[in-house]
Design a protein around this motif. Structure first.
Motif: not given
Length: 81
Positions: A46-58
């Motif tokens: 959140l703090e770094e605004g990192l891109p997260i793939a849907q697979e990682t979020y899952t």
């Protein structure tokens, strides 16, 4: 479920994670501090605004559920398309 393995997998999938956060999460895992490691990972994303793939979020979602963690940190993370 091997929680340490799952967190490490997510950390490795989060390629832009700052080295300082990476090292701190590894240290927490060495001391079986899974909850703090999970919260630290979510906060860094959140703090770094990192891109997260849907697979990682899952995977984050599944881990959150398995650990019985509060989803409030996770709900602020938006996976990239």
């Amino acid at each position: 479920m091997d929680i340490t393995k799952e967190i490490l997998e997510i950390v490795n999938m989060t390629t832009e994670l700052p080295q300082e956060d990476f090292d701190f999460i590894l240290e927490l895992l060495e001391h079986d501090e899974w909850g703090v490691a999970f919260e630290t990972l979510c906060a860094a994303i959140l703090e770094e605004g990192l891109p997260i793939a849907q697979e990682t979020y899952t995977k984050l979602e599944s881990l959150c559920h398995a650990m019985g963690m509060d989803k409030s940190d996770l709900l602020q993370i938006v996976p990239t398309q």
